[in-house]
Design an enzyme around this catalytic site. Structure first.
Site, PDB file in Angstrom:
ATOM      1  N   SER A  13      -5.134 -45.475  57.615  1.00  7.13           N
ATOM      2  CA  SER A  13      -4.703 -43.315  57.526  1.00  7.13           C
ATOM      3  C   SER A  13      -3.575 -43.416  56.606  1.00  7.13           C
ATOM      4  O   SER A  13      -2.771 -43.046  57.684  1.00  7.13           O
ATOM      5  CB  SER A  13      -5.251 -43.192  58.141  1.00  7.13           C
ATOM      6  OG  SER A  13      -5.106 -41.634  57.924  1.00  7.13           O
ATOM      7  N   HIS A  38      -7.512 -45.080  53.245  1.00  5.97           N
ATOM      8  CA  HIS A  38      -8.232 -43.989  54.100  1.00  5.97           C
ATOM      9  C   HIS A  38      -7.472 -42.568  54.024  1.00  5.97           C
ATOM     10  O   HIS A  38      -6.227 -42.812  54.070  1.00  5.97           O
ATOM     11  CB  HIS A  38      -8.078 -44.515  55.494  1.00  5.97           C
ATOM     12  CG  HIS A  38      -9.616 -43.443  56.588  1.00  5.97           C
ATOM     13  ND1 HIS A  38     -11.030 -43.538  55.947  1.00  5.97           N
ATOM     14  CD2 HIS A  38      -9.261 -42.578  56.962  1.00  5.97           C
ATOM     15  CE1 HIS A  38     -11.431 -42.375  56.804  1.00  5.97           C
ATOM     16  NE2 HIS A  38     -10.490 -41.763  57.112  1.00  5.97           N
ATOM     17  N   ASP A  40      -7.662 -39.013  54.543  1.00  5.90           N
ATOM     18  CA  ASP A  40      -7.981 -38.513  55.232  1.00  5.90           C
ATOM     19  C   ASP A  40      -7.863 -36.791  54.650  1.00  5.90           C
ATOM     20  O   ASP A  40      -6.372 -35.734  54.560  1.00  5.90           O
ATOM     21  CB  ASP A  40      -7.067 -37.839  56.922  1.00  5.90           C
ATOM     22  CG  ASP A  40      -7.715 -38.901  57.438  1.00  5.90           C
ATOM     23  OD1 ASP A  40      -9.068 -39.245  57.543  1.00  5.90           O
ATOM     24  OD2 ASP A  40      -6.914 -39.354  57.865  1.00  5.90           O
ATOM     25  N   MET A  42      -8.521 -32.338  54.503  1.00  9.01           N
ATOM     26  CA  MET A  42      -8.803 -31.505  56.498  1.00  9.01           C
ATOM     27  C   MET A  42      -8.332 -30.024  55.463  1.00  9.01           C
ATOM     28  O   MET A  42      -7.606 -29.607  55.000  1.00  9.01           O
ATOM     29  CB  MET A  42      -7.598 -31.986  57.158  1.00  9.01           C
ATOM     30  CG  MET A  42      -7.979 -32.875  57.862  1.00  9.01           C
ATOM     31  SD  MET A  42      -6.586 -32.947  59.424  1.00  9.01           S
ATOM     32  CE  MET A  42      -7.528 -35.206  59.458  1.00  9.01           C
ATOM     33  N   HIS A  71     -12.019 -39.486  53.450  1.00 10.68           N
ATOM     34  CA  HIS A  71     -12.731 -39.021  53.675  1.00 10.68           C
ATOM     35  C   HIS A  71     -12.713 -37.486  54.079  1.00 10.68           C
ATOM     36  O   HIS A  71     -11.776 -36.627  54.552  1.00 10.68           O
ATOM     37  CB  HIS A  71     -12.353 -39.470  55.992  1.00 10.68           C
ATOM     38  CG  HIS A  71     -12.920 -38.884  56.980  1.00 10.68           C
ATOM     39  ND1 HIS A  71     -12.144 -39.496  57.779  1.00 10.68           N
ATOM     40  CD2 HIS A  71     -13.908 -37.846  57.223  1.00 10.68           C
ATOM     41  CE1 HIS A  71     -13.109 -38.854  59.428  1.00 10.68           C
ATOM     42  NE2 HIS A  71     -13.762 -37.351  58.469  1.00 10.68           N
ATOM     43  N   MET A  73     -13.456 -33.823  55.595  1.00 15.25           N
ATOM     44  CA  MET A  73     -13.163 -32.755  56.843  1.00 15.25           C
ATOM     45  C   MET A  73     -13.534 -31.647  55.998  1.00 15.25           C
ATOM     46  O   MET A  73     -11.966 -30.548  56.367  1.00 15.25           O
ATOM     47  CB  MET A  73     -12.238 -32.878  57.406  1.00 15.25           C
ATOM     48  CG  MET A  73     -12.126 -34.690  58.582  1.00 15.25           C
ATOM     49  SD  MET A  73     -11.159 -35.480  58.915  1.00 15.25           S
ATOM     50  CE  MET A  73     -10.297 -36.353  57.759  1.00 15.25           C
ATOM     51  N   MET A 142     -16.663 -41.881  64.405  1.00  9.15           N
ATOM     52  CA  MET A 142     -15.496 -40.457  64.447  1.00  9.15           C
ATOM     53  C   MET A 142     -15.209 -41.252  66.733  1.00  9.15           C
ATOM     54  O   MET A 142     -16.237 -40.740  67.241  1.00  9.15           O
ATOM     55  CB  MET A 142     -15.579 -39.626  64.347  1.00  9.15           C
ATOM     56  CG  MET A 142     -15.207 -38.891  63.263  1.00  9.15           C
ATOM     57  SD  MET A 142     -13.913 -39.489  62.171  1.00  9.15           S
ATOM     58  CE  MET A 142     -12.507 -39.105  63.789  1.00  9.15           C
ATOM     59  N   GLY A 147      -9.377 -34.424  63.380  1.00 14.10           N
ATOM     60  CA  GLY A 147      -7.876 -33.557  62.892  1.00 14.10           C
ATOM     61  C   GLY A 147      -6.664 -33.670  63.069  1.00 14.10           C
ATOM     62  O   GLY A 147      -6.010 -33.276  62.856  1.00 14.10           O
ATOM     63  N   PHE A 148      -6.889 -34.375  63.396  1.00 11.68           N
ATOM     64  CA  PHE A 148      -5.389 -35.351  64.487  1.00 11.68           C
ATOM     65  C   PHE A 148      -5.103 -36.365  64.639  1.00 11.68           C
ATOM     66  O   PHE A 148      -6.300 -37.464  64.953  1.00 11.68           O
ATOM     67  CB  PHE A 148      -5.197 -34.691  65.492  1.00 11.68           C
ATOM     68  CG  PHE A 148      -5.084 -32.732  65.170  1.00 11.68           C
ATOM     69  CD1 PHE A 148      -3.982 -32.351  64.203  1.00 11.68           C
ATOM     70  CD2 PHE A 148      -5.560 -32.037  65.679  1.00 11.68           C
ATOM     71  CE1 PHE A 148      -4.219 -31.017  64.782  1.00 11.68           C
ATOM     72  CE2 PHE A 148      -5.952 -30.701  65.878  1.00 11.68           C
ATOM     73  CZ  PHE A 148      -5.141 -29.927  65.309  1.00 11.68           C
ATOM     74  N   GLY A 149      -4.111 -37.041  63.751  1.00 15.78           N
ATOM     75  CA  GLY A 149      -4.337 -38.764  63.957  1.00 15.78           C
ATOM     76  C   GLY A 149      -3.475 -38.491  65.762  1.00 15.78           C
ATOM     77  O   GLY A 149      -3.336 -37.932  66.628  1.00 15.78           O
ATOM     78  N   GLY A 150      -3.311 -39.634  65.546  1.00 14.43           N
ATOM     79  CA  GLY A 150      -2.500 -40.040  67.202  1.00 14.43           C
ATOM     80  C   GLY A 150      -3.467 -39.534  69.022  1.00 14.43           C
ATOM     81  O   GLY A 150      -2.714 -39.814  69.779  1.00 14.43           O
ATOM     82  N   ASP A 180     -13.218 -44.596  63.324  1.00 14.61           N
ATOM     83  CA  ASP A 180     -11.969 -44.007  63.069  1.00 14.61           C
ATOM     84  C   ASP A 180     -11.535 -43.127  63.797  1.00 14.61           C
ATOM     85  O   ASP A 180     -12.146 -41.857  64.476  1.00 14.61           O
ATOM     86  CB  ASP A 180     -12.272 -43.120  61.551  1.00 14.61           C
ATOM     87  CG  ASP A 180     -11.505 -42.308  61.081  1.00 14.61           C
ATOM     88  OD1 ASP A 180     -10.094 -42.758  61.485  1.00 14.61           O
ATOM     89  OD2 ASP A 180     -11.353 -41.314  60.124  1.00 14.61           O
ATOM     90  N   GLY A 181     -10.570 -43.362  64.635  1.00 19.17           N
ATOM     91  CA  GLY A 181      -9.731 -42.568  65.688  1.00 19.17           C
ATOM     92  C   GLY A 181      -9.136 -43.284  67.329  1.00 19.17           C
ATOM     93  O   GLY A 181     -10.354 -43.989  67.062  1.00 19.17           O
ATOM     94  N   GLY A 182      -7.951 -43.642  66.890  1.00 22.34           N
ATOM     95  CA  GLY A 182      -7.337 -44.237  67.814  1.00 22.34           C
ATOM     96  C   GLY A 182      -7.826 -45.347  68.083  1.00 22.34           C
ATOM     97  O   GLY A 182      -7.611 -46.130  69.224  1.00 22.34           O
ATOM     98  N   GLY A 202      -4.446 -45.110  61.736  1.00 19.62           N
ATOM     99  CA  GLY A 202      -3.343 -44.223  60.928  1.00 19.62           C
ATOM    100  C   GLY A 202      -1.793 -44.581  61.319  1.00 19.62           C
ATOM    101  O   GLY A 202      -1.104 -45.215  61.807  1.00 19.62           O
TER     102      GLY A 202
HETATM  103  C1  DX5 Z   1      -8.566 -37.834  61.993  1.00 21.91           C
HETATM  104  C2  DX5 Z   1      -8.822 -38.904  60.563  1.00 21.91           C
HETATM  105  C3  DX5 Z   1      -8.257 -40.397  61.365  1.00 21.91           C
HETATM  106  C4  DX5 Z   1      -6.436 -40.389  61.646  1.00 21.91           C
HETATM  107  C5  DX5 Z   1      -6.966 -41.691  62.495  1.00 21.91           C
HETATM  108  O1  DX5 Z   1      -9.347 -36.850  61.963  1.00 21.91           O
HETATM  109  O2  DX5 Z   1      -9.898 -39.114  60.072  1.00 21.91           O
HETATM  110  O3  DX5 Z   1      -8.829 -41.164  59.892  1.00 21.91           O
HETATM  111  O4  DX5 Z   1      -6.508 -40.459  60.729  1.00 21.91           O
HETATM  112  O5  DX5 Z   1      -5.565 -41.586  63.326  1.00 21.91           O
HETATM  113  P1  DX5 Z   1      -5.414 -42.632  64.233  1.00 21.91           P
HETATM  114  O6  DX5 Z   1      -5.201 -43.469  64.172  1.00 21.91           O
HETATM  115  O7  DX5 Z   1      -3.603 -41.767  64.596  1.00 21.91           O
HETATM  116  O8  DX5 Z   1      -6.627 -41.767  65.071  1.00 21.91           O
HETATM  117 ZN    ZN Z   2     -10.370 -40.283  58.538  1.00 23.61          ZN
END
Ligand code: DX5
Ligand code: ZN
Length: 229
Positions: A13, A38, A40, A42, A71, A73, A142, A147-150, A180-182, A202
């Site tokens: 991502s 990927h 994202d 937003m 993706h 959002m 998900m 909304g956020f990475g990490g 997707d996520g974590g 990501g």
């Molecule tokens: C969150 C995004 C993800 C995000 C994943 O809303 O859809 O794609 O970038 O980030 P990580 O891998 O850091 O959880």
């Molecule tokens: Zn995503």
């Protein structure tokens, strides 16, 4: 039973890349063995964060052959589908909550000749895709709130992945099953064992010192090569 032979697609991502050096980051992730990129998108409305739009896609499109897994959002999503398709998206994924007519939105994506996908938030049930399966090329689960990475991986979503795997395997068309996520080298094996075949990551890729090693780590142990292969 999870199939150990299932081919795993890795889609880093861009959200976790260095935004001041996007062209270099995309080149580096392509050289490191990513399968898709990927992206994202937003809007600060559907999710509480703002990232980038079609102009950034169009600018990067010239610099990589990686398929763009977009993706969205954003809500309402329908007025922007055409712009992302024209900017160079290969796959367009949206949330059922982002528009009043999911079936119509997916038809619109497919009318552009693009692959269509639905993204399920942690609170969104599997049943929301039941009557649009004939329009789907992918489903994305998900494992964080978008909304956020990490953020931290939500193991509560693993049974949802397993249920979708059963639904897809019982159907008559190939549908990619992403998560997707974590996603990290520690959480990826759980998602794969539950039935995921596509990993969005990501932080664990763009935040790593060696992108190729991070991607290999997500793929997990590779099957031994057969003689002569
Ligand atoms: C969150 C995004 C993800 C995000 C994943 O809303 O859809 O794609 O970038 O980030 P990580 O891998 O850091 O959880
Ligand atoms: Zn995503």
């Amino acid at each position: 039973m999870p199939s150990p032979e299932r081919q795993i697609t890795i889609a880093p991502s861009l959200l976790a890349a260095d935004f001041a050096r996007l062209q270099d980051e995309v080149a580096a992730i392509e050289a490191a063995g990513a399968d898709w990129l990927h992206l994202d998108v937003m809007d600060g409305h559907f999710v509480p964060n703002i990232s980038f739009g079609p102009l950034v896609l169009a600018a990067l499109r010239k610099h990589t052959k990686l398929p763009f897994d977009v993706h969205l959002m954003i809500a309402p999503v329908d007025p922007y589908i055409d712009a992302f398709a024209e900017a160079g998206a290969d796959h367009i994924l949206l949330h059922p909550e982002a528009g009043p007519h999911l079936h119509r939105s997916l038809q619109r994506i497919r009318a552009h000749g693009k692959k269509a996908g639905v993204v399920l938030n942690p609170g969104t049930p599997v049943e929301s895709i039941e009557w649009v399966r004939d329009l789907l090329d992918g489903v994305l689960v998900m494992t964080v709130n978008p909304g956020f990475g990490g953020q931290k991986f939500l193991p509560s979503q693993l049974p949802k992945i397993a249920e979708l795997r059963r639904m897809i395997d019982a159907g008559d068309r190939p549908i990619a099953l992403g998560v997707d996520g974590g996603i990290t080298a520690e959480t990826a094996p759980h998602a794969i064992a539950a039935g995921a075949d596509t990993l969005i990551a990501g932080t664990s890729v763009f935040g790593a010192p060696d992108y190729a090693a991070a991607i290999r780590g997500l793929r997990g142990p590779q099957p031994a090569k057969t003689a002569g292969a």
